[in-house]
Design an enzyme around this catalytic site. Structure first.
Site, PDB file in Angstrom:
ATOM      1  CB  CYS A 115      -4.859  87.609 -25.531  1.00  0.00           C
ATOM      2  SG  CYS A 115      -3.380  88.019 -25.533  1.00  0.00           S
ATOM      3  CD  GLU A 164      -0.153  92.715 -20.680  1.00  0.00           C
ATOM      4  OE1 GLU A 164      -1.087  92.708 -21.517  1.00  0.00           O
ATOM      5  OE2 GLU A 164       0.586  93.756 -20.339  1.00  0.00           O
TER       6      GLU A 164
END
Length: 545
Positions: free
Chosen positions: A312, A277
């Protein structure tokens, strides 16, 4: 692992790096309060004033740093416990999920306090993005686990008659989860929930850059969960290096693409599958055909009210039409003042930058010659408070650093185009982002954006909430922004092996499948494979013993 050269990429700027000391047959009563037990390991924080008392007061005869040998021992213990079969049972999995749910209820205030210590997260933001997110994942697993664990029936063909088939979800084994600092609680606990739901044993390595949350996770998971199957290892580069050098059955890493490459290289040595991720520069395309106030508020929520942009999936840059940019900037300015006041650095509703190093990096982006004269709003900073005011830059050149790397902070460039469709080329010229956003009422534009832009996830007319508030959607990247996914059922699937099982009986065994392969057999076998009913009847009636 030395050949992977972890240190330049993984080393944090924080002085709060723990050392692990192996301790057997001891209780917390043997040590001063500054020491924290995590199953077999004692973490001695570098800010502890009494760590020197270890040699004088402890009863540990032999003390070792958490190195490759200790990591190997840990993995071996967890693998033995996995092989015992206890983590595979529905009862064990449910008991651990119930324990996590209990922990979230009983320790909510302590969790929020730790998040405030690490990044000054406002209490409501900390609850929504961290505690509530973990509660949602845990509750979904508790409700759905029995259904997830059921074998999935699959239809079979006439060529295997009589038969039945199913897909069985079985746990992978021993799983390593390496978490990050920006959402240090939810991004640690959410994958742990998935790994436990799937029946694995787990090692969690929290981020040392969020030391309060790391310590809390270590203490709470030891207290609430089965330590023979779930462990926490705190630390930094040495500990991470030691862990990555082991053979795991799956690794989930959350963080930067640079370190993601290191994790993947380490996993490749053992052919270990990985979930990465990562992140990237997440664009938000803003059309002029919008509700301006709602758009401005949602962009702010997906940028500055989302851990000060340290996420993110936060909006990294905006693309809009040149003639519309002044209108959008004015709306953002007005709503930012409504949210955070005239002096946002003093606002208690904005998180701080996580560390002096990250603060210095962001200031460098702002002070670069190519960017400093492009600031149209904000730019104020307070190094002591580690805060930077919400900052907007207009038409920064492509070669500026702020457009070359993921910003991960409260800075928002706006790029202007003549036609909104020109945004496609800008986005596609970059690595695929973890999230892509579009604000428009134009239905054709929505369809084109979904069709033409590749990203880990996508959200139309809002930001971020597709990850934190939507059940049933996977969370994961594509190419540079990551691989694999998790959340809910996707977590269960990602930490499971989907085993294909075919069951056959002995009642029918036609000669047609066996040598010698005569022309007659070949003709009939082809007819069966092609679905010729007449030939199938002949085979069943005339070509069996």
């Amino acid at each position: 692992m030395k050949s992977l050269c972890l240190h330049p990429l993984l080393a944090p700027s924080s002085a709060l790096v723990g050392r692990k000391v192996f301790a057997n047959h001891l209780t917390t009563k043997c040590f001063p309060k500054q020491l924290r037990f995590h199953s077999r390991y004692v973490v001695v924080s570098s800010y502890s004033s009494s760590s020197a008392t270890l040699s004088a007061e402890s009863e540990v005869d032999k003390k070792q740093v958490f190195d490759g040998d200790e990591a190997a021992l840990l993995v071996r213990e967890l693998r033995n416990n996995f092989d015992s079969g206890k983590t595979k049972s529905y009862e064990w999995r449910i008991s651990q999920l119930q324990a996590i749910s209990k922990m979230l209820e009983e320790k909510e205030n302590e969790i929020i306090d730790a998040l405030h210590k690490d990044v000054s997260k406002p209490r409501l933001e900390a609850y929504i993005t961290e505690v509530f997110q973990a509660k949602t994942s845990c509750n979904e697993a508790l409700q759905e686990l029995k259904h997830w664990m059921k074998p999935e029936k699959v239809s079979t063909s006439i060529t295997t008659f009589p038969s039945s088939a199913e897909i069985v979800s079985e746990p992978l084994g021993v799983v390593l989860i390496i978490s990050t600092w920006n959402f240090p609680f939810s991004l640690s606990l959410d994958p742990v929930i998935g790994a436990i739901s799937a029946g694995n044993t787990v090692v969690l390595k929290p981020s040392e850059i969020a030391p309060a949350t790391s310590s809390l996770l270590a203490n709470f998971l030891e207290t609430y969960l089965d330590n023979s199957a779930v462990r926490v290892v705190e630390g930094a580069v040495p500990e991470t290096t030691a862990l990555l050098d082991q053979k795991w059955d799956k690794i989930l890493y959350t963080g930067s693409a640079r370190v993601g490459r290191i994790v993947m290289a380490a996993a490749a040595k053992h052919l270990t599958p990985v979930i990465l991720e990562l992140g990237g520069k997440c664009p938000a395309v803003v059309d002029s055909n919008i509700n301006l106030q709602v758009t401005a508020r949602r962009i702010i929520a997906g940028k500055w009210a989302c851990n000060s942009g340290q996420a993110c999936i936060s909006v990294d840059y905006i693309i809009t039409r040149k003639d519309f940019a002044p209108t959008l900037i004015a709306a953002l300015k007005e709503e930012l003042e409504n949210f955070f006041g005239k002096d946002p650095i003093e606002s208690k509703d904005m998180s701080r930058i996580v560390s002096p190093t990250q603060f210095a990096r962001l200031v460098k982006l702002l002070d670069e010659d190519k960017a400093s004269d492009k600031i149209v709003l904000g730019g104020q900073r307070d190094e002591k408070k580690l805060k930077i005011a919400p900052t907007i830059l207009l038409d920064v050149p492509e070669e500026a650093m702020v457009m070359q790397e993921e910003i991960f902070g409260p800075i928002l460039p706006i790029i202007t185009v003549d036609n909104i469709e020109d945004s496609y080329g800008i986005i596609k010229s970059r690595p695929k982002p973890l999230a892509a956003y579009l604000f428009t009422n134009n239905e054709q534009l929505k369809k084109d954006y979904v069709d033409k832009i590749s990203s880990g996830g996508m959200l139309i007319n809002d930001a971020v909430v597709h990850v934190v508030a939507t059940r049933g959607l996977p969370f994961g990247g594509v190419e540079e922004s990551g691989m694999g996914c998790y959340h809910g059922k996707f977590s269960f699937d990602s930490f499971s092996h989907k085993k294909a099982v075919l069951y056959k009986g002995f009642d029918s065994d036609p000669d047609i499948r066996y040598p010698p392969y005569t022309p007659e057999k070949a003709k009939m076998l082809r007819a069966i494979l092609d679905g010729n009913i007449f030939a199938i009847i002949l085979a069943l009636l005339g070509w069996s013993k």
